[in-house]
Design a protein around this motif. Structure first.
Motif, PDB file in Angstrom:
ATOM      1  N   ASN A   4      -0.457   6.424  16.325  1.00  0.00           N
ATOM      2  CA  ASN A   4      -1.345   6.526  17.504  1.00  0.00           C
ATOM      3  C   ASN A   4      -1.926   5.106  17.565  1.00  0.00           C
ATOM      4  O   ASN A   4      -2.478   4.458  16.684  1.00  0.00           O
ATOM      5  N   PRO A   5      -1.409   4.278  18.650  1.00  0.00           N
ATOM      6  CA  PRO A   5      -2.114   3.009  18.930  1.00  0.00           C
ATOM      7  C   PRO A   5      -3.385   2.862  18.873  1.00  0.00           C
ATOM      8  O   PRO A   5      -3.846   1.684  18.355  1.00  0.00           O
ATOM      9  N   SER A   6      -3.988   3.823  19.135  1.00  0.00           N
ATOM     10  CA  SER A   6      -5.748   3.717  19.289  1.00  0.00           C
ATOM     11  C   SER A   6      -6.232   3.697  17.666  1.00  0.00           C
ATOM     12  O   SER A   6      -7.381   2.997  17.073  1.00  0.00           O
ATOM     13  N   PHE A   7      -5.250   4.224  16.534  1.00  0.00           N
ATOM     14  CA  PHE A   7      -5.766   4.318  15.397  1.00  0.00           C
ATOM     15  C   PHE A   7      -4.927   3.513  14.250  1.00  0.00           C
ATOM     16  O   PHE A   7      -5.098   3.585  12.947  1.00  0.00           O
ATOM     17  N   ALA A   8      -3.947   2.660  14.696  1.00  0.00           N
ATOM     18  CA  ALA A   8      -2.979   1.901  13.805  1.00  0.00           C
ATOM     19  C   ALA A   8      -3.881   0.727  13.248  1.00  0.00           C
ATOM     20  O   ALA A   8      -4.650   0.278  13.602  1.00  0.00           O
ATOM     21  N   MET A   9      -3.359   0.920  11.820  1.00  0.00           N
ATOM     22  CA  MET A   9      -4.140  -0.047  11.157  1.00  0.00           C
ATOM     23  C   MET A   9      -2.851  -1.027  10.501  1.00  0.00           C
ATOM     24  O   MET A   9      -2.119  -0.890   9.760  1.00  0.00           O
ATOM     25  N   SER A  10      -2.790  -2.363  10.990  1.00  0.00           N
ATOM     26  CA  SER A  10      -1.504  -3.112  10.750  1.00  0.00           C
ATOM     27  C   SER A  10      -2.127  -4.271   9.921  1.00  0.00           C
ATOM     28  O   SER A  10      -1.137  -5.101   9.632  1.00  0.00           O
ATOM     29  N   ASP A  11      -3.352  -4.353   9.698  1.00  0.00           N
ATOM     30  CA  ASP A  11      -3.655  -5.756   9.024  1.00  0.00           C
ATOM     31  C   ASP A  11      -3.560  -5.617   7.605  1.00  0.00           C
ATOM     32  O   ASP A  11      -3.662  -4.535   6.947  1.00  0.00           O
ATOM     33  N   ALA A  12      -2.601  -6.505   6.965  1.00  0.00           N
ATOM     34  CA  ALA A  12      -2.143  -6.291   5.806  1.00  0.00           C
ATOM     35  C   ALA A  12      -3.324  -6.225   4.544  1.00  0.00           C
ATOM     36  O   ALA A  12      -3.307  -5.836   3.767  1.00  0.00           O
ATOM     37  N   GLY A  13      -4.530  -7.401   4.895  1.00  0.00           N
ATOM     38  CA  GLY A  13      -5.654  -7.361   4.052  1.00  0.00           C
ATOM     39  C   GLY A  13      -6.422  -5.974   4.218  1.00  0.00           C
ATOM     40  O   GLY A  13      -6.902  -5.733   3.200  1.00  0.00           O
ATOM     41  N   GLU A  14      -6.449  -5.220   5.158  1.00  0.00           N
ATOM     42  CA  GLU A  14      -6.851  -3.757   5.050  1.00  0.00           C
ATOM     43  C   GLU A  14      -6.198  -2.852   4.345  1.00  0.00           C
ATOM     44  O   GLU A  14      -6.791  -2.060   3.596  1.00  0.00           O
ATOM     45  N   ILE A  15      -4.955  -2.980   4.334  1.00  0.00           N
ATOM     46  CA  ILE A  15      -3.960  -2.066   3.592  1.00  0.00           C
ATOM     47  C   ILE A  15      -4.073  -2.428   2.190  1.00  0.00           C
ATOM     48  O   ILE A  15      -4.260  -1.573   1.316  1.00  0.00           O
ATOM     49  N   ARG A  16      -4.111  -3.661   1.814  1.00  0.00           N
ATOM     50  CA  ARG A  16      -4.402  -4.277   0.517  1.00  0.00           C
ATOM     51  C   ARG A  16      -5.650  -3.584  -0.240  1.00  0.00           C
ATOM     52  O   ARG A  16      -5.650  -2.946  -1.390  1.00  0.00           O
ATOM     53  N   ARG A  17      -6.791  -3.728   0.914  1.00  0.00           N
ATOM     54  CA  ARG A  17      -7.854  -3.171   0.424  1.00  0.00           C
ATOM     55  C   ARG A  17      -7.972  -1.673   0.018  1.00  0.00           C
ATOM     56  O   ARG A  17      -8.366  -1.165  -1.083  1.00  0.00           O
ATOM     57  N   LEU A  18      -7.152  -0.961   0.759  1.00  0.00           N
ATOM     58  CA  LEU A  18      -7.065   0.286   0.750  1.00  0.00           C
ATOM     59  C   LEU A  18      -6.452   0.986  -0.680  1.00  0.00           C
ATOM     60  O   LEU A  18      -6.740   1.880  -1.314  1.00  0.00           O
ATOM     61  N   ILE A  19      -5.271   0.262  -0.879  1.00  0.00           N
ATOM     62  CA  ILE A  19      -4.674   0.323  -2.297  1.00  0.00           C
ATOM     63  C   ILE A  19      -5.405   0.266  -3.465  1.00  0.00           C
ATOM     64  O   ILE A  19      -5.485   0.870  -4.421  1.00  0.00           O
ATOM     65  N   GLU A  20      -6.061  -1.037  -3.414  1.00  0.00           N
ATOM     66  CA  GLU A  20      -7.015  -1.483  -4.289  1.00  0.00           C
ATOM     67  C   GLU A  20      -8.139  -0.500  -4.643  1.00  0.00           C
ATOM     68  O   GLU A  20      -8.312  -0.058  -5.905  1.00  0.00           O
ATOM     69  N   GLN A  21      -8.735   0.163  -3.759  1.00  0.00           N
ATOM     70  CA  GLN A  21      -9.644   1.015  -3.926  1.00  0.00           C
ATOM     71  C   GLN A  21      -9.288   2.668  -3.844  1.00  0.00           C
ATOM     72  O   GLN A  21     -10.074   3.360  -4.434  1.00  0.00           O
ATOM     73  N   ASN A  22      -8.132   2.859  -3.630  1.00  0.00           N
ATOM     74  CA  ASN A  22      -7.505   4.159  -3.802  1.00  0.00           C
ATOM     75  C   ASN A  22      -5.859   4.267  -4.629  1.00  0.00           C
ATOM     76  O   ASN A  22      -5.165   4.398  -3.954  1.00  0.00           O
ATOM     77  N   PRO A  23      -6.232   3.641  -5.804  1.00  0.00           N
ATOM     78  CA  PRO A  23      -4.825   3.538  -6.655  1.00  0.00           C
ATOM     79  C   PRO A  23      -4.003   4.879  -6.821  1.00  0.00           C
ATOM     80  O   PRO A  23      -3.127   4.851  -7.283  1.00  0.00           O
TER      81      PRO A  23
END
Length: 218
Positions: A4-23
């Motif tokens: 959904n364009p309103s909720f899209a998370m495309s920033d790689a830095g944010e996805i990296r943070r998500l992986i780091e915090q939720n391995p």
């Protein structure tokens, strides 16, 4: 995951943070006998990602025979990263027509993984142990007594390490962004409240971070 364009998370830095915090992730493969899923911890690849804040390559391992069950290294797989999530009551939106929903942060990484050599796998296993032991007052690291090198080598032989550089990434952050700021503030307070059975400080903190980022960008 439907985007959904309103909720899209495309920033790689944010996805990296998500992986780091939720391995702790879910690994899904389509096989000749149907879908299979396994659950393992992963890390961002320190070798590939050193200095590259946009790289999303991950490393991890599966226990044998999960490598054969997934056809690891031979076919595409999906890695599901699940961040904070929780129930949002329509009563938190005030006296307006509304329905219950679920707020969440998640990312899907798709690709064909590369199998690691035994030495590479050992380094990843050591990184995993260090990552999770480092927060303890007396960390028990992989190569330290009572473990000996022979034991550690046997441990490695029971696993298969992998590196996944995704060819497709879908990130989604659904945190009430489609609601007025004051409504989002109310939801955050409810999630922070110990009186609510749905209290979730992690989700509240994620919503607060997102709200402040959007305010700063205006």
């Amino acid at each position: 995951m439907r985007q959904n364009p309103s909720f899209a998370m495309s920033d790689a830095g944010e996805i990296r943070r998500l992986i780091e915090q939720n391995p702790w992730v879910t690994i899904v493969s389509s096989t000749d006998t149907g879908l299979v899923a396994s659950h393992y911890a992963v890390l961002l690849d320190g070798d590939v990602d050193d200095g590259d804040h946009d790289a999303l390559t991950i490393v991890g391992h599966v226990g044998k025979p999960d490598d054969l069950i997934h056809g690891l290294g031979e076919r595409e797989l999906l890695v599901v990263v699940q961040g904070p999530h929780g129930y949002i009551s329509p009563g938190w939106y005030g006296d307006v027509p509304s329905v219950p929903t679920w707020n969440f942060v998640s990312a899907h990484l798709t690709g064909v993984p590369e199998l690691l050599s035994p030495e590479e796998n050992l380094r990843v296993l050591e990184r995993l142990v260090t990552r999770f032991e480092s927060g303890l007052p007396q960390p028990r690291l992989m190569w330290e007594p009572p473990n000996d090198p022979e034991y550690v080598r046997r441990l490695e032989q029971g696993t298969v390490g992998f590196r996944l550089t995704p060819t497709k990434v879908v990130g989604k952050r659904k945190l009430s962004q489609n609601k007025p700021d004051e409504t989002v503030e109310t939801v955050i307070v409810e999630l922070e409240s110990g009186a609510s059975p749905y209290a979730d400080p992690r989700l509240a903190a994620e919503m607060r971070r997102d709200l402040e980022t959007r305010k700063a960008a205006r």
